[in-house]
Motif scaffolding. Structure first.
Motif, mmCIF file in Angstrom:
data_model
loop_
_atom_site.group_PDB
_atom_site.id
_atom_site.type_symbol
_atom_site.label_atom_id
_atom_site.label_comp_id
_atom_site.label_asym_id
_atom_site.label_seq_id
_atom_site.Cartn_x
_atom_site.Cartn_y
_atom_site.Cartn_z
ATOM 1 N N LEU A 137 20.488 -4.585 -2.467
ATOM 2 C CA LEU A 137 20.133 -3.609 -1.433
ATOM 3 C C LEU A 137 18.876 -2.895 -1.896
ATOM 4 N N ILE A 138 17.856 -2.864 -1.045
ATOM 5 C CA ILE A 138 16.634 -2.157 -1.426
ATOM 6 C C ILE A 138 16.418 -0.974 -0.486
ATOM 7 N N LEU A 139 16.149 0.181 -1.070
ATOM 8 C CA LEU A 139 15.958 1.424 -0.318
ATOM 9 C C LEU A 139 14.462 1.714 -0.260
ATOM 10 N N LEU A 140 13.920 1.812 0.945
ATOM 11 C CA LEU A 140 12.484 2.023 1.097
ATOM 12 C C LEU A 140 12.251 3.328 1.848
ATOM 13 N N ASP A 141 11.671 4.311 1.167
ATOM 14 C CA ASP A 141 11.412 5.600 1.818
ATOM 15 C C ASP A 141 9.961 5.645 2.276
ATOM 16 N N GLU A 142 9.765 5.456 3.566
ATOM 17 C CA GLU A 142 8.435 5.447 4.180
ATOM 18 C C GLU A 142 7.467 4.485 3.504
ATOM 19 N N PRO A 143 7.803 3.183 3.522
ATOM 20 C CA PRO A 143 6.947 2.202 2.850
ATOM 21 C C PRO A 143 5.549 2.086 3.468
ATOM 22 N N MET A 144 5.385 2.579 4.697
ATOM 23 C CA MET A 144 4.090 2.408 5.372
ATOM 24 C C MET A 144 3.333 3.708 5.566
ATOM 25 N N ALA A 145 3.865 4.800 5.039
ATOM 26 C CA ALA A 145 3.187 6.088 5.230
ATOM 27 C C ALA A 145 1.771 6.022 4.670
ATOM 28 N N GLY A 146 0.818 6.546 5.411
ATOM 29 C CA GLY A 146 -0.558 6.629 4.934
ATOM 30 C C GLY A 146 -1.320 5.317 4.956
ATOM 31 N N MET A 147 -0.724 4.284 5.526
ATOM 32 C CA MET A 147 -1.419 2.986 5.550
ATOM 33 C C MET A 147 -2.200 2.807 6.839
ATOM 34 N N ASN A 148 -3.247 1.979 6.758
ATOM 35 C CA ASN A 148 -3.935 1.612 7.987
ATOM 36 C C ASN A 148 -3.150 0.482 8.671
ATOM 37 N N LEU A 149 -3.593 0.129 9.865
ATOM 38 C CA LEU A 149 -2.839 -0.826 10.683
ATOM 39 C C LEU A 149 -2.619 -2.159 9.965
ATOM 40 N N GLU A 150 -3.688 -2.650 9.338
ATOM 41 C CA GLU A 150 -3.587 -3.954 8.673
ATOM 42 C C GLU A 150 -2.605 -3.887 7.501
ATOM 43 N N GLU A 151 -2.684 -2.807 6.742
ATOM 44 C CA GLU A 151 -1.765 -2.641 5.613
ATOM 45 C C GLU A 151 -0.315 -2.537 6.093
ATOM 46 N N LYS A 152 -0.143 -1.854 7.215
ATOM 47 C CA LYS A 152 1.213 -1.735 7.780
ATOM 48 C C LYS A 152 1.752 -3.092 8.197
#
Ligand SMILES: Nc1ncnc2c1ncn2[C@@H]1O[C@H](COP(=O)(O)OP(=O)(O)OP(=O)(O)O)[C@@H](O)[C@H]1O
Ligand SMILES: [Mg+2]
Length: 271
Positions: free
Chosen positions: A177-192
């Protein structure tokens, strides 16, 4: 681990900090192989809930079950050894160390717990152990497409790359089980988009169950199998993404603020 039990279950979890009720009577479960997302406005209790699962916080009331086993009272490192991995809302990389070393840090726990050591003994010798170890780390580096920065100092990388390295380190623990707290915060569209693809591949190809907090509703609705909505520490809805989106309570409590919350800015790295 009970094969019939859900991967994770929270049973009437409440959490108080003095007078602050971070969570009130929250129950949910995450099935094996699911991508399950927790959404809700700022301060709704999302990180608190994930911290109760990782063991960083202990619920004031209620229980956390992992594969049917009650883990409410056991510490973070034992939970990690059982197969719960995580990343943090604020980056927690060793900024002065290389990418490779940061990922190796994740592996030490496996070596210590004897998992790889046992396997290597069976294969015959320390050299094999080292080889198996490296091969797996390289596989994770390839998978997350960070070969080009493997020798770079983590603190010098772009925010998006650092988030990816942090994910690599969590994956290196081989969690169930992997817990991800806002893995995309602060990323641009491509990074997301890249990050969303990595999460789906981790789930589909690596068989990891994912519990994710994310403010980007587009991504959440796209990749989650089920979604739970928290508001002021209470569960106000849970179900398939389209059900949750159609829920009147959710529209009132959460989506009205969507313009603010999707603009979430990432935090700078801390070494
Ligand atoms: N360690 C703590 N000590 C005191 N209060 C806390 C602590 N951690 C969280 N809280 C409080 O609990 C409530 C829920 O916070 P939490 O961080 O879980 O929200 P969140 O949904 O993750 O919000 P965000 O979207 O801003 O990350 C807030 O009122 C917060 O101030
Ligand atoms: Mg949070």
């Amino acid at each position: 681990m009970d094969a019939e039990a859900p991967m994770l279950a929270a049973d009437r979890v409440s959490l108080r900090f003095g007078g602050v009720r971070a969570l009130t009577d929250v129950s949910f479960d995450v099935g094996r192989g699911e991508i399950f997302s927790i959404i809700g406005p700022n301060g709704a209790g999302k990180t608190s809930m994930v911290n109760c699962v990782s063991g960083r916080y202990r619920p004031t009331e209620g229980r956390i079950l992992f594969g049917g086993q009650d883990i409410t009272r056991i510490g973070t490192s034992r939970r990690a050894a059982l197969g719960i991995g995580r990343t943090f809302q604020n980056l927690a990389l060793f900024g002065h160390m290389t990418v490779l070393d940061n990922i190796m840090v994740g592996r030490h726990h496996l070596l210590r717990s004897g998992f790889l050591r046992g396997m290597a003994y069976w294969l015959g010798g320390a050299q094999r152990e080292e080889l198996a170890h490296r091969r797996e780390v390289e596989e994770i580096i390839d998978f997350l497409e960070i070969q080009h920065v493997r020798k770079a100092i983590a603190g010098t990388l772009s925010y998006g790359l650092r988030k990816r390295v942090e994910l690599a380190r969590a994956v290196a623990l081989k969690p169930k089980l992997i817990l991800l707290d806002e893995p995309m915060a602060g990323m641009n569209l491509e990074e997301k988009e890249d990050m969303a693809r990595f999460i789906v591949d981790l789930n589909e190809e690596w068989g990891m169950t994912v519990l994710m907090i994310e403010h980007d509703m587009g991504v959440v609705m796209d990749i989650s199998h089920r979604v739970m909505v928290l508001d002021f520490g209470r569960r106000i809805a849970a179900g398939a993404p389209e059900e949750v989106l159609a829920d009147e309570h959710v529209k009132r409590a959460y989506l009205g603020e969507a313009d603010e919350v999707v603009q979430d800015q990432g935090e700078p790295a801390t070494a």
